[in-house]
Design a protein around this motif. Structure first.
Motif, PDB file in Angstrom:
ATOM      1  N   ALA A 290      -7.929  -4.837  -0.038  1.00  0.00           N
ATOM      2  CA  ALA A 290      -7.136  -4.333   0.784  1.00  0.00           C
ATOM      3  C   ALA A 290      -5.707  -4.838   0.618  1.00  0.00           C
ATOM      4  O   ALA A 290      -4.597  -3.943   0.447  1.00  0.00           O
ATOM      5  N   SER A 291      -5.426  -6.168   0.511  1.00  0.00           N
ATOM      6  CA  SER A 291      -4.438  -7.038   0.418  1.00  0.00           C
ATOM      7  C   SER A 291      -3.658  -6.623  -1.088  1.00  0.00           C
ATOM      8  O   SER A 291      -2.653  -6.316  -1.181  1.00  0.00           O
ATOM      9  N   LEU A 294      -2.123  -3.038  -1.091  1.00  0.00           N
ATOM     10  CA  LEU A 294      -1.023  -3.028  -0.293  1.00  0.00           C
ATOM     11  C   LEU A 294       0.071  -3.677  -1.124  1.00  0.00           C
ATOM     12  O   LEU A 294       1.355  -3.164  -1.117  1.00  0.00           O
ATOM     13  N   TYR A 295       0.005  -4.725  -1.409  1.00  0.00           N
ATOM     14  CA  TYR A 295       1.184  -5.614  -2.265  1.00  0.00           C
ATOM     15  C   TYR A 295       1.705  -4.586  -3.418  1.00  0.00           C
ATOM     16  O   TYR A 295       2.832  -4.662  -3.754  1.00  0.00           O
ATOM     17  N   ALA A 297       1.409  -1.555  -3.848  1.00  0.00           N
ATOM     18  CA  ALA A 297       2.115  -0.557  -3.399  1.00  0.00           C
ATOM     19  C   ALA A 297       3.516  -0.557  -3.019  1.00  0.00           C
ATOM     20  O   ALA A 297       4.382   0.099  -3.225  1.00  0.00           O
ATOM     21  N   ALA A 298       3.590  -1.896  -2.188  1.00  0.00           N
ATOM     22  CA  ALA A 298       4.936  -2.278  -1.729  1.00  0.00           C
ATOM     23  C   ALA A 298       5.706  -2.541  -2.822  1.00  0.00           C
ATOM     24  O   ALA A 298       6.947  -2.375  -2.858  1.00  0.00           O
ATOM     25  N   MET A 310       7.507  -1.107   3.456  1.00  0.00           N
ATOM     26  CA  MET A 310       6.618  -1.571   2.538  1.00  0.00           C
ATOM     27  C   MET A 310       6.436  -3.064   2.485  1.00  0.00           C
ATOM     28  O   MET A 310       5.274  -3.692   2.609  1.00  0.00           O
ATOM     29  N   HIS A 313       5.158  -4.748   5.634  1.00  0.00           N
ATOM     30  CA  HIS A 313       3.738  -4.509   6.004  1.00  0.00           C
ATOM     31  C   HIS A 313       2.893  -5.532   5.264  1.00  0.00           C
ATOM     32  O   HIS A 313       2.074  -6.232   5.644  1.00  0.00           O
ATOM     33  N   ALA A 314       3.355  -5.387   3.924  1.00  0.00           N
ATOM     34  CA  ALA A 314       2.693  -6.692   2.947  1.00  0.00           C
ATOM     35  C   ALA A 314       2.715  -8.028   3.363  1.00  0.00           C
ATOM     36  O   ALA A 314       1.883  -8.626   3.436  1.00  0.00           O
ATOM     37  N   PHE A 317       0.569  -8.299   6.592  1.00  0.00           N
ATOM     38  CA  PHE A 317      -0.695  -8.120   6.632  1.00  0.00           C
ATOM     39  C   PHE A 317      -1.446  -9.310   5.552  1.00  0.00           C
ATOM     40  O   PHE A 317      -2.491  -9.969   6.126  1.00  0.00           O
ATOM     41  N   VAL A 318      -0.930  -9.453   4.357  1.00  0.00           N
ATOM     42  CA  VAL A 318      -1.529 -10.447   3.427  1.00  0.00           C
ATOM     43  C   VAL A 318      -1.486 -11.721   3.879  1.00  0.00           C
ATOM     44  O   VAL A 318      -2.657 -12.454   3.639  1.00  0.00           O
TER      45      VAL A 318
END
Length: 391
Positions: A290-291, A294-295, A297-298, A310, A313-314, A317-318
């Motif tokens: 998932a991480s 996400l990164y 996409a960011a 974004m 969010h990264a 979360f990460v």
């Protein structure tokens, strides 16, 4: 067909396996930045990732180049962090610097012969960047005289040039902020004692002092009025880069735990045969996947209106997942996880460091919360149920 990104990622993996992993403990024991290692990274093209090929860079988009830090993070997150900040400054020099600055510095930076770093935070202010005391006076001959102090400067005294954010008036706000590059050998520039850090002693961190430092206008990176905006973009890139490095750290922790658990004999089998161990490591594996999504996409969103959110969010979360992964994988090793040769203590401390630098996870939550408030403003009000609140 092999792409340039494939070649660069292969080079980063080789650098991690051949240079970082075998030597990181010795680097920390010595407490000295491994300049020979960063020189080797430069020779592989890892110090000019986003810079144009005309200046000796790789010309990679941010969304691709940022993936390098995941590979470097498998070796050491602090080393990956330092190179990420250098690459951000190199990107700024080649993209926004004056022609004179490019002529003097671009190829040395993209090759890694010279290192650069970013100086924004001050002793009295961290995430509140507008609360800045560093001042630049613009002289009649165009030079800038700068006074002030910066804190948490990485590669302090080791980098050859510092991309420094200053204010040019005493007015509150950010409309007078600018960014200018200060070479290390500039008279009046000095560094305080190195901060004592537990698990990344090779990365010099300290305060930076500017006492009537005079810098040519040729070294202006972002002119007056653009300093904060450019700094926020740099921080967004840094936040996503940190998330990338955290994924490498998570993989390193997971592989260590798997290597140990598959051979640890217990209850007529191995630890890895136990459901409890599988579930613990399975959760780490899911959060790693998932991480990564996400990164990446960011990283692809950087430079767009969605980029800052974004990145938040990264960064929220990460690193949290990395802290959890390091702790979980240490637990899987049991008492062995406390022993230095397994490196789990180093990974735990590094994950906490990456959770804090370039904006804590709490600051990311502030950014996310503000975006949610804006989103709420555009939503219709919910009707109040009939009779609700009536007496």
């Amino acid at each position: 067909m092999t792409t340039k990104l494939d070649q660069i990622l292969d080079a980063a993996r080789s650098h991690t396996d051949e240079v970082i992993k075998p030597n990181v403990d010795a680097w920390n024991e010595a407490g000295v930045w491994p300049r020979d290692a960063s020189d080797k990274a430069g020779a592989l093209g890892l110090t000019g990732l986003y810079a144009p090929e005309d200046f000796g860079g790789q010309g990679l988009p941010l969304g691709e180049g940022i993936r390098v830090y995941e590979e470097l993070g498998k070796g050491d997150g602090a080393y990956a962090f330092a190179l990420s900040m250098h690459n951000i400054c190199t990107f700024a020099a080649c993209g926004y610097g004056t022609d004179k600055l490019k002529d003097d510095w671009a190829r040395d930076l993209t090759s890694g012969r010279k290192l650069a770093n970013f100086a924004l935070t001050e002793p009295q202010s961290g995430s509140d960047a507008t609360n800045m005391y560093s001042r630049a006076v613009i002289n009649e001959d165009g030079t800038w005289t700068i006074n002030g102090a910066k804190a948490w400067v990485s590669l302090a005294g080791e980098a050859d040039i510092y991309f420094t954010v200053v204010k040019t008036t005493d007015e509150p706000g950010h409309k007078d902020m600018a960014m200018i590059a200060i070479p290390k050998d500039t008279p009046g520039l000095s560094f305080g004692p190195r901060y004592e850090t537990p698990s990344y002693n090779f990365l010099p961190l300290s305060e930076m002092y500017m006492d009537n430092v005079i810098v040519s206008e040729d070294n202006i990176i972002l002119p007056v009025g653009q300093g904060l905006q450019g700094s926020l973009m740099a921080i967004d890139i840094a936040r996503v880069s940190i998330a990338s490095g955290c994924c490498g750290l998570m993989e390193a922790a997971l592989d260590t735990a798997l290597s140990y658990a598959k051979n640890r004999k217990m209850f007529k089998g191995s630890n890895l045969d136990l459901d409890g161990i599988q579930w613990m490591l399975g959760e780490v594996a899911t959060e790693l996947e998932a991480s990564r999504l996400l990164y990446r996409a960011a990283a692809n969103a950087l430079g767009t209106p969605e980029g800052p959110l974004m990145a938040a969010h990264a960064k929220r979360f990460v690193p949290d997942c990395a802290v959890k992964a390091a702790n979980t994988c240490t637990q899987v090793l049991g008492g062995m996880g406390l022993l230095k040769p397994y490196g789990m203590d180093r990974l735990s401390r590094l994950s906490q460091m990456l959770r804090i630098v370039d904006g804590t996870t709490e600051i990311s939550r502030v950014v996310i919360g503000r975006s949610l408030k804006k989103r709420a403003e555009g939503l219709p009000d919910l009707p109040v149920p009939k009779g609700f609140g009536e007496r």
